[in-house]
Design a protein around this motif. Structure first.
Motif, mmCIF file in Angstrom:
data_model
loop_
_atom_site.group_PDB
_atom_site.id
_atom_site.type_symbol
_atom_site.label_atom_id
_atom_site.label_comp_id
_atom_site.label_asym_id
_atom_site.label_seq_id
_atom_site.Cartn_x
_atom_site.Cartn_y
_atom_site.Cartn_z
ATOM 1 N N PRO A 13 -25.966 -82.695 -43.523
ATOM 2 C CA PRO A 13 -26.571 -82.106 -42.319
ATOM 3 C C PRO A 13 -25.560 -81.679 -41.261
ATOM 4 O O PRO A 13 -25.742 -80.640 -40.618
ATOM 5 C CB PRO A 13 -27.466 -83.218 -41.786
ATOM 6 N N ARG A 14 -24.515 -82.459 -41.063
ATOM 7 C CA ARG A 14 -23.597 -82.110 -39.975
ATOM 8 C C ARG A 14 -22.895 -80.780 -40.281
ATOM 9 O O ARG A 14 -22.764 -79.929 -39.427
ATOM 10 C CB ARG A 14 -22.575 -83.219 -39.723
ATOM 11 N N GLN A 15 -22.449 -80.644 -41.524
ATOM 12 C CA GLN A 15 -21.769 -79.388 -41.873
ATOM 13 C C GLN A 15 -22.766 -78.227 -41.978
ATOM 14 O O GLN A 15 -22.417 -77.078 -41.722
ATOM 15 C CB GLN A 15 -20.985 -79.527 -43.176
ATOM 16 N N ALA A 16 -24.003 -78.539 -42.351
ATOM 17 C CA ALA A 16 -25.018 -77.485 -42.402
ATOM 18 C C ALA A 16 -25.271 -76.933 -41.004
ATOM 19 O O ALA A 16 -25.320 -75.719 -40.791
ATOM 20 C CB ALA A 16 -26.318 -78.026 -43.001
ATOM 21 N N ARG A 17 -25.402 -77.837 -40.046
ATOM 22 C CA ARG A 17 -25.576 -77.389 -38.657
ATOM 23 C C ARG A 17 -24.365 -76.589 -38.200
ATOM 24 O O ARG A 17 -24.491 -75.590 -37.503
ATOM 25 C CB ARG A 17 -25.755 -78.601 -37.734
ATOM 26 N N SER A 18 -23.197 -77.058 -38.604
ATOM 27 C CA SER A 18 -21.975 -76.358 -38.212
ATOM 28 C C SER A 18 -21.952 -74.949 -38.793
ATOM 29 O O SER A 18 -21.601 -73.981 -38.101
ATOM 30 C CB SER A 18 -20.773 -77.176 -38.698
ATOM 31 N N GLN A 19 -22.341 -74.818 -40.060
ATOM 32 C CA GLN A 19 -22.381 -73.498 -40.690
ATOM 33 C C GLN A 19 -23.370 -72.576 -40.005
ATOM 34 O O GLN A 19 -23.089 -71.412 -39.752
ATOM 35 C CB GLN A 19 -22.783 -73.639 -42.163
ATOM 36 N N LEU A 20 -24.555 -73.113 -39.724
ATOM 37 C CA LEU A 20 -25.582 -72.274 -39.116
ATOM 38 C C LEU A 20 -25.226 -71.928 -37.674
ATOM 39 O O LEU A 20 -25.447 -70.800 -37.221
ATOM 40 C CB LEU A 20 -26.942 -72.972 -39.207
ATOM 41 N N THR A 21 -24.646 -72.878 -36.964
ATOM 42 C CA THR A 21 -24.173 -72.605 -35.603
ATOM 43 C C THR A 21 -23.117 -71.515 -35.635
ATOM 44 O O THR A 21 -23.163 -70.543 -34.862
ATOM 45 C CB THR A 21 -23.595 -73.896 -34.978
ATOM 46 N N GLY A 22 -22.164 -71.669 -36.549
ATOM 47 C CA GLY A 22 -21.124 -70.648 -36.682
ATOM 48 C C GLY A 22 -21.711 -69.307 -37.078
ATOM 49 O O GLY A 22 -21.240 -68.257 -36.634
ATOM 50 N N GLY A 23 -22.746 -69.335 -37.905
ATOM 51 C CA GLY A 23 -23.392 -68.092 -38.314
ATOM 52 C C GLY A 23 -24.045 -67.381 -37.136
ATOM 53 O O GLY A 23 -23.935 -66.162 -36.985
ATOM 54 N N LEU A 24 -24.718 -68.153 -36.291
ATOM 55 C CA LEU A 24 -25.346 -67.549 -35.106
ATOM 56 C C LEU A 24 -24.286 -66.944 -34.192
ATOM 57 O O LEU A 24 -24.464 -65.848 -33.650
ATOM 58 C CB LEU A 24 -26.164 -68.614 -34.350
ATOM 59 N N ILE A 25 -23.175 -67.647 -34.050
ATOM 60 C CA ILE A 25 -22.082 -67.135 -33.201
ATOM 61 C C ILE A 25 -21.516 -65.855 -33.812
ATOM 62 O O ILE A 25 -21.279 -64.858 -33.119
ATOM 63 C CB ILE A 25 -21.002 -68.217 -33.025
ATOM 64 N N TRP A 26 -21.309 -65.884 -35.117
ATOM 65 C CA TRP A 26 -20.823 -64.676 -35.811
ATOM 66 C C TRP A 26 -21.795 -63.518 -35.590
ATOM 67 O O TRP A 26 -21.403 -62.378 -35.354
ATOM 68 C CB TRP A 26 -20.663 -64.977 -37.298
ATOM 69 N N GLY A 27 -23.087 -63.826 -35.662
ATOM 70 C CA GLY A 27 -24.094 -62.780 -35.471
ATOM 71 C C GLY A 27 -23.991 -62.159 -34.090
ATOM 72 O O GLY A 27 -24.154 -60.938 -33.927
ATOM 73 N N HIS A 63 -19.389 -57.494 -30.282
ATOM 74 C CA HIS A 63 -17.933 -57.436 -30.139
ATOM 75 C C HIS A 63 -17.213 -56.718 -31.274
ATOM 76 O O HIS A 63 -16.362 -55.874 -31.037
ATOM 77 C CB HIS A 63 -17.364 -58.857 -30.026
ATOM 78 N N GLU A 64 -17.509 -57.109 -32.495
ATOM 79 C CA GLU A 64 -16.645 -56.704 -33.605
ATOM 80 C C GLU A 64 -16.796 -55.233 -33.967
ATOM 81 O O GLU A 64 -17.880 -54.780 -34.305
ATOM 82 C CB GLU A 64 -16.971 -57.526 -34.858
ATOM 83 N N MET A 70 -5.571 -59.266 -32.891
ATOM 84 C CA MET A 70 -6.624 -60.141 -32.375
ATOM 85 C C MET A 70 -6.826 -60.016 -30.862
ATOM 86 O O MET A 70 -7.698 -60.674 -30.301
ATOM 87 C CB MET A 70 -6.329 -61.598 -32.745
ATOM 88 N N ALA A 71 -6.021 -59.197 -30.205
ATOM 89 C CA ALA A 71 -6.294 -58.941 -28.793
ATOM 90 C C ALA A 71 -7.339 -57.847 -28.641
ATOM 91 O O ALA A 71 -8.152 -57.894 -27.720
ATOM 92 C CB ALA A 71 -5.013 -58.545 -28.064
ATOM 93 N N GLU A 72 -7.332 -56.880 -29.540
ATOM 94 C CA GLU A 72 -8.242 -55.744 -29.383
ATOM 95 C C GLU A 72 -9.353 -55.685 -30.426
ATOM 96 O O GLU A 72 -10.328 -54.973 -30.225
ATOM 97 C CB GLU A 72 -7.444 -54.433 -29.350
ATOM 98 N N TYR A 73 -9.204 -56.400 -31.554
ATOM 99 C CA TYR A 73 -10.361 -56.583 -32.439
ATOM 100 C C TYR A 73 -11.098 -57.785 -31.871
ATOM 101 O O TYR A 73 -10.644 -58.922 -31.978
ATOM 102 C CB TYR A 73 -9.933 -56.843 -33.885
ATOM 103 N N LEU A 74 -12.226 -57.537 -31.240
ATOM 104 C CA LEU A 74 -12.853 -58.585 -30.444
ATOM 105 C C LEU A 74 -13.797 -59.433 -31.278
ATOM 106 O O LEU A 74 -14.638 -58.911 -32.007
ATOM 107 C CB LEU A 74 -13.628 -57.962 -29.286
ATOM 108 N N VAL A 75 -13.619 -60.735 -31.175
ATOM 109 C CA VAL A 75 -14.605 -61.687 -31.673
ATOM 110 C C VAL A 75 -14.998 -62.543 -30.469
ATOM 111 O O VAL A 75 -14.287 -62.558 -29.476
ATOM 112 C CB VAL A 75 -14.024 -62.571 -32.806
ATOM 113 N N PRO A 76 -16.127 -63.229 -30.536
ATOM 114 C CA PRO A 76 -16.511 -64.014 -29.359
ATOM 115 C C PRO A 76 -15.454 -65.081 -29.047
ATOM 116 O O PRO A 76 -14.880 -65.678 -29.951
ATOM 117 C CB PRO A 76 -17.820 -64.685 -29.789
ATOM 118 N N VAL A 77 -15.215 -65.286 -27.768
ATOM 119 C CA VAL A 77 -14.409 -66.424 -27.334
ATOM 120 C C VAL A 77 -15.374 -67.471 -26.784
ATOM 121 O O VAL A 77 -16.570 -67.203 -26.633
ATOM 122 C CB VAL A 77 -13.360 -65.998 -26.285
ATOM 123 N N ASN A 78 -14.847 -68.652 -26.494
ATOM 124 C CA ASN A 78 -15.724 -69.728 -26.038
ATOM 125 C C ASN A 78 -16.601 -69.299 -24.876
ATOM 126 O O ASN A 78 -17.778 -69.651 -24.809
ATOM 127 C CB ASN A 78 -14.893 -70.946 -25.619
#
Lengths: 322, 713
Positions: B606-620, B626-627, B643-651
């Protein structure tokens, strides 16, 4: 990266072939990319020059003070908020921890045609070769202060605060020390985009003085960008106001993300002087600021975004308790 | 206390990773290693007419400058992975003078030190005869080919065009998604060393057995003489699934120099020597009766690919099967341009295609004046409409209901521009998520030691997802042990083969075979066997051919399940709810909260599953906001390859992220009822964001990423 000699500078001046190394956050990047090829690096980190001091004359900043240190200084935050904010909103914490103020104002453009020598056309990197950005990927490039040779945007933030507040820069060179208006440090590209500043060969920035003024406390830096942090400005505004009730005694305005150099919006300032600051007057001032804008395709949105950014900044500054 | 499926546990490799104990490919120290640096093409189309290499060769420490002049014929032609081969691109650099795309490898400089290799590479001058390239969709000279010509089956049923024409309520719109690059933090590094005719590769890989067999074919050597070592992977996201051509070049250079060679390419080079998510254009038509029931669905897609390779994701295979709809027509086209070959990137078909479908569903909801959650409820189905296959399990409605409740959806005022907080326009959006549930043929060896510890060995891959822990929990479950007593060994081609870490199949594939091995161990123990008990097990999932084991041993995957094959459709589902704030003046889009409710079968870890899904939502969120890889239309070059101009979400871009996991038992999908969650979280999130932006502003974003300038009108 090409071979180079390295030594620790005992003090300026250097000879014409010397490139100063402070935080290295721009220089080392560009050396690895083969864009900058200095023969001699002189490390100035041992020179001190890290002063951060407020007195009746204003704010005194050493060129080797780190961005993070000044951004986090409570006195700077209170008395010169635009200075602290422009530094805090730049780059990332790691970069701000390394980067010096002197190096920061000399940060080179992020124009992609400049940063990759395999792009044949870049007048700034290779004079006379043309401009790849003019008809290319130029969403982030400038609309003010451009020329037919170059539209590369000045990427920094802190310099807008310095320009707005009429800062002075102190330089040390072969002929000794000199001071000049910070606004005279950067030059627009014109026909010689390879020449970015009025620094003389071997000259070193040693510090900045930001004069005190009734507008300094009511100041702010607003930065609009594609993500919330660690991104270059699409448009930014450094604003400082001296108000008499609702009426503008004096407005100081500089714009970032939209110009080839740290851009003082003198027309906008003149437009606001003596006016009641409201949506209408702010909008008129913003229109004046961008009257001379020239766009090149992908960056066609910048004048409008720049105007909106300035209006928002002015109205925010008006609401500040100063 | 025995652990098992569902135990909440930290990653068993977490300490090693955060303390530096985990050795990634380029951390491995190989004696006497020489360093390689790539020179890549400045043009996208044309021929190399010459090299000026005297200056490069004069740099002290340079060992060799490899170009097509001295490497031609060294690397064998092999089949594209989609035709049963191993390589993600059939473009062989250093094979000829031809340049197929910008950033193609044109030389490999090897030197005693990294610094010398880099300097020499920068001093190498390459002369080209350049031709005007076609950068993408709008360029002259692209070649448009129906994907069906390359064997793709365009899903369809009924008569969608007549039904659309006759329907009461309809929407029709075009959408686009941008070029995106994986940008795993670990660069595309390779270290190759030879000893006694045997090759050892240290390279992050999502498929070590595929790499082993593919490189053997490329270098014309016995696969038994190849050893691929890849225990830790610094991000993969699909980029390390098929073989890139750089590996064979590094291995060949090492063979010729009689010395190990290490390549650490730059971030920018990673944009062109590996794969990426190609840009798409899509057209969707939806029609419904006034009560909201879908009558027609038409979905057409155009995808950019390279000149020689027929790569496509064909997400219409999924979008045609989600909702009850009697009339469906789909069509996918490939657009061949002068670009490097694209490839798998997290949720390859679903991320772009579900953006279009779920945006269109939102548009239809407004056309119907119906709540968009309700529209999806009305069109739920337990049978996919194309072939009428029953879903092995499907709880989309449960996800919609649980998600809506937790998000507070009933407080949403439906009209666009009707919600506000000070200077910020507020919008709430919803979208469906789906990811086909795959399971593949897999093998594993499990050893129960006399002291009560156990070891699991399988050439599966932990690409950062938590596979070590999930597989450990399977063994804990199977043997009734605490997780601390289990050692898991992965990512080595000397271990029994497991499928590619792709299509979110690893947990299902590997846990099922590990449990099988554990059952055998328990049986032998029950029969009184003493000492260490070692069991090797194979698992061929229902519906896959028996020879899939033999194929797996040749580095070829057999994946079953999903929506299209077999007697039933298998997929995990979710519902994404997302809030945006758009500044009323400067138009920045911020995302204060996102919530995903998922029904994804048995949750192993469960902990890693939540982590994967959380990361997936962030990626989405990043995929929507951004991307985007910027392309110069004249030169067909990627412009923001850093990585300065190819934007991914930051915290600072990510605020509240909430994951709800619904209970779901599905023994139809596979004996353990595992569906896979690695790619589910990011599907639909981009549409939920765009739908929320429409709700906030009244402007419908149909082209990603959503940018400030799109919202200034």
């Amino acid at each position: 990266m090409r071979p180079f000699s390295y030594d620790r500078a005992a003090g300026a001046p250097g000879d014409a072939g010397t490139t100063w190394l402070a935080g290295g956050t721009t220089l080392l990047d560009l050396m690895k990319l083969d864009v900058m090829r200095p023969e001699r690096l002189a490390d100035i980190n041992g020179l001190g020059l890290a002063e951060v001091r407020l007195d009746a004359q204003g704010l005194h900043l050493g060129a080797l003070a780190r961005m993070a240190e000044v951004a986090g200084n409570a006195e700077v935050q209170r008395h010169f908020p635009v200075v602290a904010q422009s530094l805090a909103l730049a780059a990332s914490q790691q970069l701000r921890n390394m980067a010096s103020l002197g190096g920061n104002v000399l940060q080179r453009t992020r124009c992609p045609y400049f940063r990759d020598p395999s792009h044949a056309a870049c007048n700034k990197r290779n004079p006379g070769s043309g401009c790849g950005a003019m008809d290319g990927a130029n969403r982030l490039q400038a609309v003010l202060g451009t020329s037919d040779a170059c539209i590369a945007a000045y990427p920094g933030d802190f310099a807008q605060a310095l320009v707005a507040l009429d800062a002075e820069v102190t330089l040390r060179g072969a002929a000794g020390e000199r001071r000049m208006r910070f606004a005279d440090l950067h030059v627009q590209p014109g026909t010689t985009p390879e020449r970015e500043t009025t620094l003389r060969p071997g000259e070193l920035i040693t510090g900045f003085t930001v004069p005190a003024g009734p507008w300094a406390a009511r100041s702010l830096y607003l930065k609009v960008r594609d993500r919330e942090s660690y991104a270059f400005a699409l448009a930014s505004a450094a604003v400082a106001l001296d108000l008499d009730g609702k009426v503008v005694r004096e407005a100081r305005i500089a714009l970032g993300g939209v110009a080839t150099v740290p851009w003082r919006a003198a027309e906008a300032e003149a437009d606001l002087r003596g006016k009641v600051l409201d949506e209408a007057s702010a909008t008129r001032a913003a229109e004046a600021a961008f009257a001379a804008a020239r766009t090149h395709g992908e960056n066609a949105f910048k004048p409008e975004l720049g105007r909106r950014t300035l209006v928002r900044a002015l109205l925010l500054a008006k609401r500040m308790e100063a | 206390m025995p652990d098992g499926f569902g135990t909440d546990h930290q990653r068993i490799d977490g300490r090693a990773k955060v303390t530096g104990g985990a050795r990634y490919a380029s951390d491995v120290v190989v004696g006497n290693v020489a360093h390689a640096w790539l020179v890549t093409s400045a043009i996208a189309r044309g021929r190399i007419t010459g090299f000026e290499d005297a200056e490069a060769r004069a740099v002290p420490g340079v060992l060799e400058v490899f170009t097509h002049r001295n490497m031609q014929g060294a690397v064998a032609e092999t089949e594209f992975f989609a035709k049963g081969g191993y390589v993600g691109s059939t473009i062989r650099p250093l094979e000829s003078d031809q340049v197929w795309h910008a950033g193609q490898i044109v030389a490999l400089v090897v030197a005693d030190t990294l610094e010398a290799a880099r300097e020499a590479a920068q001093r190498l001058r390459v002369r080209y005869a350049e031709e005007a390239p076609a950068a993408g969709f709008d360029a002259a000279g692209v070649e448009v080919v129906a994907a069906s010509d390359a064997g793709f089956e365009d899903a369809g049923v009924g008569d969608a065009d007549s039904a659309f024409a006759a329907a009461a309520v309809k929407v029709e719109a075009s959408y686009s998604t941008p070029t995106q690059h994986h940008n795993p933090i670990e660069l595309f590094t390779t270290t190759a060393s030879w000893a006694g005719g045997k090759l050892t590769l240290h390279e992050g890989s999502q498929f070590v057995h595929g790499l082993k067999h593919g490189i053997a074919a490329q270098l014309r050597i016995d696969p038994a003489d190849v050893h691929v070592v890849s225990p830790f992977i610094g991000g993969a996201f699909g980029a390390r699934g098929s073989i890139t051509q750089r590996t064979a070049l590094v291995a060949e250079a090492a063979r010729r120099l009689g010395r190990p060679v290490k390549l650490v390419p730059t971030r920018a080079q990673g944009f062109t020597i590996a794969t990426y998510r190609a840009e798409t254009r899509q057209q969707v038509k939806l029609a419904a009766s006034r009560d909201g029931r879908l009558q027609a669905l038409v979905h057409e897609g155009w995808e950019v690919t390279s000149r020689p390779d027929a790569y496509k994701v064909g997400g219409t295979a999924t979008t045609s099967r989600i909702y009850a709809c009697p009339n469906v027509r789909t069509k996918v086209h490939m657009v061949h341009a002068d670009r490097n070959t694209p490839g798998f990137m997290r949720s390859p078909p679903e991320l772009p295609y579900m953006f279009a479908l779920e945006s269109a569903m939102d548009e239809l909801a407004y056309a119907l004046d119906m709540d968009p959650v309700q529209l999806r409820r009305i069109n739920d189905t337990q049978r996919e409409p194309i072939k009428g296959l029953p879903y092995s399990s499907r709880n989309l409605v449960g996800c919609l209901d649980a998600g809506a409740r937790a998000f507070g959806w009933e407080r949403r005022s439906p009209a666009p521009r009707s919600m506000r907080d000070g200077e910020w326009q507020v919008g709430w959006g919803v979208a469906t998520s789906i990811y086909p549930a795959h399971i593949g043929t897999a093998t594993a060896r499990v050893t129960l030691l006399p002291d009560g510890r156990a070891r699991v060995q399988t050439a599966a891959h932990d690409v950062g997802t938590g596979a070590y822990t999930a597989i450990g929990l399977a063994a804990a479950e199977g043997l009734g042990l605490a997780l601390e007593r289990i050692v898991v060994e992965l990512g080595d081609s000397d271990l029994p083969p497991a499928p590619v870490a792709g299509g979110s199949n690893t947990t299902a594939s590997v846990c099922n075979v590990v449990i099988k091995a554990c059952e055998e161990i328990r049986a032998r123990r029950a029969q009184g066997q003493q000492g260490a008990i070692e069991v090797y097990a194979e698992n061929v999932p229902e519906g896959l051919p028996p020879d899939s084991i033999g194929k797996l041993y040749q580095g070829r995957n057999a994946l079953g399940g999903g929506l299209e094959g077999g007697k039933q459709a298998m997929a995990a589902f979710g519902a994404i709810f997302l809030e945006v704030r758009v500044h009323d003046r400067t138009r920045e889009v911020r995302v204060p909260r996102v919530l995903g409710a998922f029904a994804a079968g048995r949750i192993v870890s469960p902990r890693q599953a939540r982590s994967q899904l959380t990361g997936g939502l962030i990626w989405g969120i990043g995929a929507a906001l951004h991307e985007q890889t910027e392309i110069d239309p004249r030169s067909a070059r990627y412009m923001n390859d850093n990585m300065a101009e190819y934007l991914v979400p930051v915290n600072a871009d990510i605020r509240q992220v909430e994951v709800l996991l619904l209970d779901e038992q599905d023994t139809q999908a596979n004996p353990l009822g595992i569906k896979g969650i690695g790619e589910l979280g990011n599907v639909g999130t981009n549409a939920a964001l765009a739908n929320a932006v429409f709700h906030a502003t009244g402007t419908r974003p149909r082209d990603l990423p959503v940018r400030i300038e799109h919202l200034m009108a």
